[in-house]
Motif scaffolding. Structure first.
Motif, short mmCIF file in Angstrom:
data_model
loop_
_atom_site.label_atom_id
_atom_site.label_comp_id
_atom_site.label_asym_id
_atom_site.label_seq_id
_atom_site.Cartn_x
_atom_site.Cartn_y
_atom_site.Cartn_z
N GLU B 341 0.82 -1.20 0.00
CA GLU B 341 0.00 0.00 0.00
C GLU B 341 0.87 1.27 0.00
O GLU B 341 0.56 2.25 -0.67
CB GLU B 341 -0.95 -0.02 1.20
N LYS B 342 1.97 1.19 0.72
CA LYS B 342 2.90 2.31 0.79
C LYS B 342 3.56 2.51 -0.59
O LYS B 342 3.69 3.64 -1.05
CB LYS B 342 4.00 1.96 1.81
N ALA B 343 3.94 1.41 -1.23
CA ALA B 343 4.62 1.49 -2.52
C ALA B 343 3.66 1.99 -3.60
O ALA B 343 4.05 2.73 -4.50
CB ALA B 343 5.18 0.12 -2.91
N ALA B 344 2.39 1.58 -3.48
CA ALA B 344 1.42 1.89 -4.54
C ALA B 344 0.85 3.30 -4.42
O ALA B 344 0.23 3.80 -5.36
CB ALA B 344 0.29 0.88 -4.52
N LEU B 345 1.09 3.94 -3.29
CA LEU B 345 0.50 5.25 -3.03
C LEU B 345 0.88 6.25 -4.14
O LEU B 345 2.05 6.59 -4.30
CB LEU B 345 0.97 5.76 -1.66
N GLY B 346 -0.09 6.70 -4.89
CA GLY B 346 0.16 7.69 -5.92
C GLY B 346 0.69 7.12 -7.22
O GLY B 346 0.99 7.85 -8.14
N HIS B 347 0.89 5.80 -7.27
CA HIS B 347 1.42 5.20 -8.50
C HIS B 347 0.42 4.19 -9.07
O HIS B 347 -0.64 3.97 -8.50
CB HIS B 347 2.76 4.51 -8.21
N LEU B 356 6.04 -6.26 -7.28
CA LEU B 356 6.16 -6.82 -5.93
C LEU B 356 6.15 -8.34 -5.98
O LEU B 356 6.99 -9.02 -5.37
CB LEU B 356 4.99 -6.31 -5.07
N MET B 357 5.18 -8.88 -6.73
CA MET B 357 5.02 -10.34 -6.74
C MET B 357 6.02 -11.02 -7.68
O MET B 357 6.24 -12.21 -7.57
CB MET B 357 3.58 -10.70 -7.14
N GLY B 358 6.60 -10.26 -8.57
CA GLY B 358 7.58 -10.84 -9.49
C GLY B 358 9.00 -10.61 -8.99
O GLY B 358 9.46 -11.30 -8.07
N ASP B 359 9.66 -9.62 -9.57
CA ASP B 359 11.08 -9.36 -9.26
C ASP B 359 11.35 -9.16 -7.78
O ASP B 359 12.36 -9.62 -7.26
CB ASP B 359 11.56 -8.11 -10.02
N PHE B 360 10.43 -8.45 -7.09
CA PHE B 360 10.71 -8.11 -5.70
C PHE B 360 10.74 -9.34 -4.78
O PHE B 360 11.69 -9.56 -4.05
CB PHE B 360 9.67 -7.09 -5.20
N PHE B 361 9.69 -10.18 -4.87
CA PHE B 361 9.68 -11.40 -4.04
C PHE B 361 10.83 -12.33 -4.42
O PHE B 361 11.44 -12.97 -3.56
CB PHE B 361 8.35 -12.16 -4.18
N ALA B 362 11.14 -12.38 -5.74
CA ALA B 362 12.23 -13.24 -6.20
C ALA B 362 13.55 -12.76 -5.59
O ALA B 362 14.38 -13.58 -5.16
CB ALA B 362 12.30 -13.20 -7.73
N MET B 363 13.72 -11.44 -5.53
CA MET B 363 14.94 -10.86 -4.96
C MET B 363 15.05 -11.24 -3.48
O MET B 363 16.11 -11.67 -3.01
CB MET B 363 14.88 -9.34 -5.15
N LEU B 364 13.93 -11.09 -2.72
CA LEU B 364 13.96 -11.44 -1.29
C LEU B 364 14.32 -12.91 -1.11
O LEU B 364 15.12 -13.28 -0.24
CB LEU B 364 12.61 -11.16 -0.63
N GLY B 382 7.88 2.16 -5.48
CA GLY B 382 6.85 3.01 -6.08
C GLY B 382 7.47 3.97 -7.10
O GLY B 382 6.96 4.14 -8.21
N LYS B 383 8.61 4.58 -6.72
CA LYS B 383 9.28 5.53 -7.62
C LYS B 383 9.73 4.85 -8.91
O LYS B 383 9.64 5.42 -9.99
CB LYS B 383 10.52 6.11 -6.93
N LEU B 384 10.24 3.62 -8.76
CA LEU B 384 10.72 2.89 -9.93
C LEU B 384 9.57 2.67 -10.92
O LEU B 384 9.72 2.89 -12.13
CB LEU B 384 11.32 1.54 -9.51
#
Lengths: 95, 485
Positions: B341-347, B356-364, B382-384
């Motif tokens: 929700e924080k990342a999506a704010l305004g984007h 989030l569900m692709g590259d981000f979770f894979a990175m974690l 969000g900025k990216l």
């Protein structure tokens, strides 16, 4: 209500109390005396009377969620019949 | 979804199941004493004389455990009972120093409610909650330290538990699995139990019986205690149900008993006979008065409620345009949902969800990190996404920037600036490259014009290469197609 010998044995089992066979009749008798004495209460008419939970007419007092005790393993274990490595030990109880 | 049907030799059988879940309450001190609930302390260090069952010691109820139970009850859409009372459950066992457990019997703190579970086919089902009551946990026994002795640590004795009992509403192992996951999610959102089945802070007892399809009423059930993972619970139910069918079909009778689940075989075997084990001789706890809550108190707890997973999910679908599946994955745990929700704010929320569900979770996963330790903050993710949606960088560059962010924890705007990664949207500059590529490959131009239309990709690739990946691919595509008409 009457207690029979089987009930005495069962209660002894559940309580992990050893009652010798020659004491069973005596225990049965004692149980029945107690029950008969309490049974007198049934002479009172309790229709419409809510069960009484306590004779104190106060509310339950609650504690704040604060740790106030602990760090006394030695004291806790002091009366243990058996203890080892800081644990209570008991005859093995695996089902 | 239909339930599990076991095809026997003589009939079709359906599976009936209900569960009892013991959940350790999150609190600093125990439910009836001031000893710590901290997990992992030295043996017998978190023990008061109340927990040790010393004569004359009196229990006092922890107000926070009451609060947590009421909060959980509200989270289960359940009735909060303004009057509840404690009882003694008597049994003799080495892990119970008092010789009885203080629990609630006739008057639990929480009454009937329901939890909505989500099934694999996208349908939902309401599972009835029978009750929730509060009680004390038992001590921990260790059986493998010596051949002839069991070792008892009282640190866990007296930790607060909520026992949640469902109605026999489950008809398939998968439904129980879905329930456990949903319950864990709700408890974690509420902060009332950490829900770790493998650490024993959430423990599941399962009741299983079967009946012929169409038959009324219930047959004898068997109980399996402390099955410690969702997978094992499902396995235990399936195997136990099959055993019942086999027994009935071979003319036998099911005894009501407690059975032990063996994780290595997936099978169950008898543990103790119920007629003795369940003769608990309950009576009202004389050391504690009844617990009386008023409307103001319940209203106060209501104001502390957080948005629960189902509500959050519905909002993400309705207001942010996520798919039901994405919303379900993101909302399963509160930390992920908050991060999203924080990342999506305004984007663009949908795109943020994809990242989030692709590259981000894979990175974690790759870095073996928890969400809270992520090098990429929600704001930066969000900025990216914003850099891509506003055409500052293209999708391919974004992947490269993401890798740098994962390494350095940097701000994507700064990374793009410093490395000169802004995509070229200046049509003049792109046109120059396009012309250059077309001029250098007359054979391919001829082949394309003769009908090999898949060569378009080759031209685009050449232009992207010459622009060092910075040209806007959409513009490049359009321009080449125009020029080769």
């Amino acid at each position: 209500m009457a207690i029979d010998k089987e009930t005495v044995k069962k209660i002894a089992f559940l309580s992990h109390l050893k009652i010798d066979d020659d004491k069973i009749e005596e225990t049965e008798d004692e149980f029945n005396k107690i029950l008969n004495w309490v049974e007198q209460l049934s002479e009172v008419n309790t229709d419409g009377v809510e069960p009484l939970v306590s004779v104190n007419d106060t509310n339950l007092t609650l504690r704040q969620d604060v740790v106030t005790e602990g760090n006394q393993a030695d004291a806790v274990l002091k009366n243990a019949p058996q203890a080892q490595y800081g644990y209570f030990t008991v005859p093995k109880v695996v089902e | 979804m239909t339930g599990m049907i076991i095809e026997g030799k003589t009939a079709s059988w359906e599976v009936i199941c209900g569960v009892e879940i013991h959940c350790q309450i999150i609190s600093k001190s125990k439910i009836f004493s001031g000893a710590s609930t901290h997990y992992g302390s030295d043996t017998n260090e978190n023990v008061s004389f109340v927990d040790a069952g010393m004569p004359g010691m009196l229990p006092t109820l922890n107000e926070h455990c009451v609060y947590q139970a009421v909060k959980t009850g509200l989270g289960l859409n359940a009735k909060i009972n303004k009057y509840s009372a404690f009882a003694r459950k008597n049994y003799f066992y080495a892990d119970l120093p008092q010789g009885y457990q203080i629990t609630q019997f006739q008057y639990p703190i929480v009454g009937e409610g329901h939890v909505t579970i989500d099934l694999a086919d996208g349908s939902t089902k309401d599972i009835g909650i029978e009750r929730l009551h509060i009680e004390q946990d038992a001590a921990k026994s260790i059986h493998d330290m010596a051949p002839d002795k069991s070792f008892i640590d009282l640190n866990r004795a007296g930790v607060g538990l909520m026992e949640i009992v469902t109605k026999p509403d489950f008809r398939a192992p998968e439904e129980v699995g879905a329930f456990l996951r949903k319950l864990r999610s709700i408890l974690r959102y509420l902060g009332t139990c950490d829900g770790n089945m493998d650490e024993g802070s959430m423990r599941c007892d399962v009741n299983v019986s079967v009946r012929k399809v169409g038959e009324e009423g219930y047959r004898t059930r068997c109980e399996m205690k402390n099955v410690n993972s969702v997978k094992f619970v499902m396995q235990a139910i399936e195997n136990e149900a099959k055993r019942h069918v086999e027994v009935y079909e071979s003319g036998g009778k099911i005894e009501q008993e407690t059975r032990k689940f063996d994780a290595s075989t997936g099978l169950t075997k008898p543990m103790r006979k119920k007629e003795y084990a369940h003769d608990y001789r309950y009576f009202p706890e004389p050391d504690l008065l009844p617990l009386v809550l008023d409307d103001d108190y319940i209203a106060k707890v209501k104001t502390d409620m957080v948005e629960l997973p189902d509500a959050k999910r519905a909002r993400f679908v309705k207001e942010l345009g996520l798919t039901a599946y994405d919303a379900a994955v993101i909302c399963e745990n509160k930390e992920t949902a908050d991060f999203f929700e924080k990342a999506a704010l305004g984007h663009d929320a949908k795109k943020v969800a994809n990242w989030l569900m692709g590259d981000f979770f894979a990175m974690l996963n790759e870095k073996k990190l928890e969400l809270k330790d992520s090098p990429i903050t929600a704001e930066n993710l969000g900025k990216l996404v914003e850099l891509v949606t506003s055409n500052v960088i293209n999708g391919k560059t974004a992947k490269d920037v993401f890798v740098i962010m994962a390494e350095t924890g940097g701000d994507p705007e700064k990374i793009v600036e410093e490395k000169g990664l802004k995509q070229v949207t200046d049509t003049g500059a792109i046109e120059a490259i396009v012309d250059e590529v077309i001029a250098s490959a007359p054979d391919n131009v001829a082949a394309y014009k003769a009908g090999k239309s898949n060569l378009l990709g080759w031209f685009v690739g050449q232009v992207m290469k010459k622009s060092q990946g910075k040209a806007n691919p959409a513009i490049v595509n359009k321009m080449i197609a125009e020029k080769l008409k």
